[in-house]
Design an enzyme around this catalytic site. Structure first.
Site, mmCIF file in Angstrom:
data_model
loop_
_atom_site.group_PDB
_atom_site.id
_atom_site.type_symbol
_atom_site.label_atom_id
_atom_site.label_comp_id
_atom_site.label_asym_id
_atom_site.label_seq_id
_atom_site.Cartn_x
_atom_site.Cartn_y
_atom_site.Cartn_z
ATOM 1 N N LYS A 131 0.806 -1.227 0.000
ATOM 2 C CA LYS A 131 0.000 0.000 0.000
ATOM 3 C C LYS A 131 0.840 1.278 0.000
ATOM 4 O O LYS A 131 0.298 2.373 0.035
ATOM 5 C CB LYS A 131 -0.932 0.017 1.221
ATOM 6 C CG LYS A 131 -2.017 -1.050 1.155
ATOM 7 C CD LYS A 131 -2.910 -0.870 -0.040
ATOM 8 C CE LYS A 131 -3.826 -2.056 -0.260
ATOM 9 N NZ LYS A 131 -4.362 -2.085 -1.627
ATOM 10 N N TYR B 163 -7.350 -5.028 -0.996
ATOM 11 C CA TYR B 163 -6.108 -5.352 -1.718
ATOM 12 C C TYR B 163 -6.087 -4.702 -3.103
ATOM 13 O O TYR B 163 -5.077 -4.105 -3.501
ATOM 14 C CB TYR B 163 -5.964 -6.878 -1.860
ATOM 15 C CG TYR B 163 -4.584 -7.311 -2.297
ATOM 16 C CD1 TYR B 163 -4.261 -7.387 -3.646
ATOM 17 C CD2 TYR B 163 -3.593 -7.625 -1.365
ATOM 18 C CE1 TYR B 163 -2.981 -7.767 -4.056
ATOM 19 C CE2 TYR B 163 -2.320 -8.008 -1.767
ATOM 20 C CZ TYR B 163 -2.027 -8.079 -3.111
ATOM 21 O OH TYR B 163 -0.760 -8.447 -3.521
HETATM 22 C C1 PHB Z 1 6.886 -6.927 -4.348
HETATM 23 O O1 PHB Z 1 7.943 -6.329 -4.032
HETATM 24 O O2 PHB Z 1 6.732 -7.503 -5.444
HETATM 25 C C2 PHB Z 1 5.752 -6.972 -3.347
HETATM 26 C C3 PHB Z 1 5.954 -6.494 -2.055
HETATM 27 C C4 PHB Z 1 4.900 -6.545 -1.149
HETATM 28 C C5 PHB Z 1 3.668 -7.086 -1.554
HETATM 29 C C6 PHB Z 1 3.472 -7.558 -2.834
HETATM 30 C C7 PHB Z 1 4.530 -7.505 -3.746
HETATM 31 O O3 PHB Z 1 2.632 -7.170 -0.663
#
Ligand code: PHB
Ligand code: APR
Length: 389
Positions: free
Chosen positions: A296, A384
């Site tokens: 986020k 999300y």
């Molecule tokens: C990512 O760095 O790809 C990443 C990090 C945190 C998340 C989802 C993806 O919750």
């Protein structure tokens, strides 16, 4: 120098705001402490909400993300020997776009340069003056020379370690913080992702996340101790630990390789109120921080930028101060929802140092409820993919 909006910080918040204002003929100058190369060298998360994608389209910087980004309609969540899929598309009608934040920043720099946008790098000793007057100005140094920018407004987009937040007097500012007792050890490897969607894992040994940047660039994280340093973890040790935390099937098929980046990030929840003082407006990490669990950080910076951009448009195009007067309350209403979701998702998936057996069973019960209840899944999915602006 004079401009309409002086923007402190050349990260994604500052650049996106500058580009959106430019599209409406509103002049800005971006002051960045580092070099462009340094800014683009930062490895950050990679999940974009629909709201950010819409803003990138509005800013005219969405061509590459629409070609190279990966649309994800869902994610996997595993705990113990169990695993289930959340179908965001089915639950909400929306998915997310997987595309590195560094690439978003790269696209924004390219657009600002194509428009001859004014960006000053390597600035030092930035001071925001008279922010609570109708004639604020910013002083700074570059190359040892003192400079001044007179402006109508200042956008503090200079991140958690910038100067903007502390320009708001201590007796005006209220700060809320939660520091988590663990960090994330993250690596990049030029290997195919273990799964075509992300896998979030609550394992007996701690949290793990399997993500990616493209079909041959994978991003993995494991929860680690705050006393760890990246050098404590050889590649072999990292891969071995990751395999012990992810589901057996993925552990067997995981393709490992040399890491090309390895770093540890602490986890923090943080909010500053208000996000406006006089003619100074805080955006993004300058005002708030979330643990990366819900991806986020950039997405909440984007909603700040959306609200501030439209407030400034309202001022310049309709001679109305309603938007700027309502900015802080409007931005904070969404910020706190992102803080709640990020805190909840982190509490659900991580092993806490003093967690009792009861606490762990509650986590499992929460995961079982999420797995089995459509209303619970819809609530999680709506957060999300991104709540509406
Ligand atoms: C990512 O760095 O790809 C990443 C990090 C945190 C998340 C989802 C993806 O919750
Ligand atoms: N003067 C000028 N620039 C500064 C100063 C200063 N005093 N202090 C910091 N900066 C610059 C930093 O060098 C950085 O490039 O401000 C920029 C802030 O960028 P970010 O920290 O990335 O914050 P933001 O643009 O709000 O990004 C929000 O996107 O970068 C991701 O995940 C990250 O959550 C973050 C989100």
């Amino acid at each position: 120098m004079k401009t309409q909006v002086a923007i402190i910080g050349g990260g994604p918040s500052g650049l996106l705001l500058s580009q959106l204002l430019h599209k409406r003929g509103i002049d800005s100058v971006v002051l960045e402490r580092k070099t462009k190369e340094y800014v683009l060298g930062r490895i950050r998360a990679g999940v974009l909400e629909r709201g950010l994608l819409d803003l990138m389209r509005e800013a005219g910087v969405a061509e590459r993300v629409e070609k190279e980004g990966y649309s994800h309609d869902g994610t996997l969540i595993s705990y113990g020997q169990e695993m289930f899929r959340m179908d965001f598309k089915e639950l909400t009608g929306h998915g997310v776009m997987v595309y590195g934040q560094t690439e978003v920043t790269r696209d924004l720099y390219a657009a600002r340069e194509a428009a001859n946008g004014k960006i000053e790098f390597n600035v030092e000793n930035v001071v925001i003056n008279e922010a609570d007057s109708k004639a604020p100005y910013v002083t700074y140094e570059v190359g040892g020379k003192s400079r001044r920018i007179d402006c109508d407004f200042v956008a503090g987009c200079d991140g958690f370690h910038g100067v903007s937040r502390n320009t708001i007097p201590g007796d005006v500012r209220r700060e809320y913080e939660k520091v988590y007792p663990f960090g994330w050890l993250g690596i990049l490897s030029e290997t195919p992702p273990v799964n075509h969607e992300l896998i979030y894992t609550n394992s007996e040994r701690g949290f793990a996340l399997c993500s990616m940047r493209n079909e041959n660039l994978s991003r993995y994280y494991i929860q680690c101790s705050l006393s760890d340093s990246p050098n404590d973890w050889t590649d072999t040790a990292f891969w071995k630990e990751l395999k012990r935390r992810i589901p057996p099937e993925q552990a067997e098929t995981l393709i490992t390789g040399p890491t090309i980046e390895k770093s540890i990030a602490p986890l923090r929840s943080f909010v500053t109120e208000p996000m406006r003082w006089g003619r100074l407006f805080l955006c993004g990490d300058a005002a708030h921080i979330v643990p990366p669990t819900g991806a986020k950080g950039l997405n909440t910076a984007a909603s700040d930028v959306h609200y501030l951009y439209n407030a400034l448009r309202d001022y310049y195009e309709n001679d109305s101060e309603a938007g700027i007067d309502g900015y802080s309350a409007k931005a904070l209403a969404r910020v706190w929802k992102a803080e709640r979701f990020s805190w909840w998702f982190s509490s659900l998936l991580h092993r806490y140092p003093r967690q009792t057996a009861f606490d762990h069973r509650i986590q499992i019960a929460e995961l079982e409820f999420l797995r089995s209840n459509t209303a619970a899944q819809t609530a999680m999915a709506e957060n999300y993919v991104g709540l509406p602006y």
